[in-house]
Scaffold this motif. Structure first.
Motif: not given
Length: 343
Positions: A27-29, A33-37, A53-57, A303-314
């Motif tokens: 349920t949490a997943s 996923v629906y709200l943010f991803l 697929t369904g109301p508002y996907g 998720f805001w950070v996930r969608f905003t910043y580029p990947r760091l180097r190792e």
């Protein structure tokens, strides 16, 4: 709830609680996923996202899950099949164990352990074993590199994660998550008691360190080197298909939900509502809704950070953990200790 309150045998009460915890993970997943991803990322990129697929996907993710369940379960010819099949189960089990100690109300918790924080930090680190198992057993060089990257990353960022939690433990004088909520509810800040003392006000540095470390523990961008599609074409789960890949997917978002819940409990007052007594039975009904709102707020930051910043180097990732976060976390512990003694 306790057996005295509901008149159930211990085994029956425990079975109900475990069943609820098992239901919470998918349920949490679905919620995250629906709200943010799907929706939040689409909004940030000026597009609609899934909406047929369904109301508002809203049923899109269920359709995706059915699709994965129908796919063939493929095992690479050179893979260690037993370890390969067990790896996603180990990762998901680590996620499930986190939910055992997450409180949603005065009595709404599976088990209020006196060492709840210690337990949560310990079981969250078990996922690295499953990731290493997946990387090694896949007999794929990209999967192995992803597994090794994940091990190095998770070990490095577990230290600032735990050190950030120590400030909260010192201030609350307890490792019990319920007691930490009670300490925030009964505290005062600048002589004001009606809002309690949410530790985000006094442990803001700890909150930032915890959230950054949680981002790395979740292997979310900008810390997604273990799965880097542009370098490792998927990383440690590249060889997984069907429902086994679905288990990794559920574990990722289920763990994100659990870390957001931990942050809500430790820094935002958890399920307590200002104006209510800490042991008010009504909080067992209202508390889960309050917790869900706080979890979604913290998840939005992740998720805001996930969608905003580029990947760091190792090398940048490791330097940031060892040279920035750990010293800051240690300084926060020292300052917390000084204020605890003085005030």
């Amino acid at each position: 709830m306790s057996p005295e309150l509901v008149g159930l045998a211990y085994w029956a009460e425990t079975s109900i609680k475990l069943g609820i915890a098992l239901a919470v993970i998918p349920t949490a997943s679905l919620i995250l996923v629906y709200l943010f991803l799907f929706k939040m990322m689409a909004f940030m990129q000026s597009r609609l996202g899934p909406n047929d697929t369904g109301p508002y996907g809203s049923l899109q993710l269920i359709a995706e899950a059915v699709k994965f369940l129908q796919k063939e379960d493929i095992n690479p010819a050179a893979a260690d099949r037993r370890v390969f099949r067990l790896a996603p189960v180990v990762v998901l089990a680590s996620t499930f164990l986190l939910y055992v100690v997450l409180p949603m109300g005065p009595d709404a918790v599976v088990e209020a352990l006196d060492t709840g924080i210690f337990y949560a930090m310990a079981v969250s680190s078990l996922s690295v074993l499953g990731i290493l198992m997946a990387g090694w057993a896949s007999a794929n060089k990209y999967a192995l590199l992803g597994g090794l990257r994940a091990a190095g990353q998770l070990i490095a960022y577990e230290l600032p994660l735990i050190l950030a939690v120590m400030g909260v433990v010192i201030q609350a004088d307890s490792l019990n998550l319920q007691t930490i909520v009670e300490a925030q509810a009964s505290g005062e800040i600048f002589g004001i008691g009606w809002i309690g003392n949410p530790f985000i006000l006094t442990q803001f540095a700890g909150f930032l360190i915890f959230m950054i470390s949680a981002q790395a523990e979740l292997t979310q961008t900008p810390f997604d080197m273990p799965v880097a599609e542009t370098e490792l074409v998927g990383g440690f789960h590249i060889e997984y298909t069907g429902f086994r890949f679905l288990l990794f997917f559920m574990a990722e978002f289920g763990t994100a939900f659990a870390f957001a819940a931990l942050a809500s409990v430790m820094f935002l007052g958890g399920w307590w509502i200002p104006g209510f007594a800490i042991d008010a039975p009504i909080l067992n009904v209202l508390g889960p809704g309050v917790m869900l709102g706080k979890i979604l707020l913290v998840s939005m930051l992740i998720f805001w950070v996930r969608f905003t910043y580029p990947r760091l180097r190792e090398d940048q990732l490791q330097k940031f953990a060892w040279k920035v976060l750990i010293p800051l976390a240690l300084a926060n512990i020292v300052l917390t200790g000084i204020f605890k003694v003085v005030f």
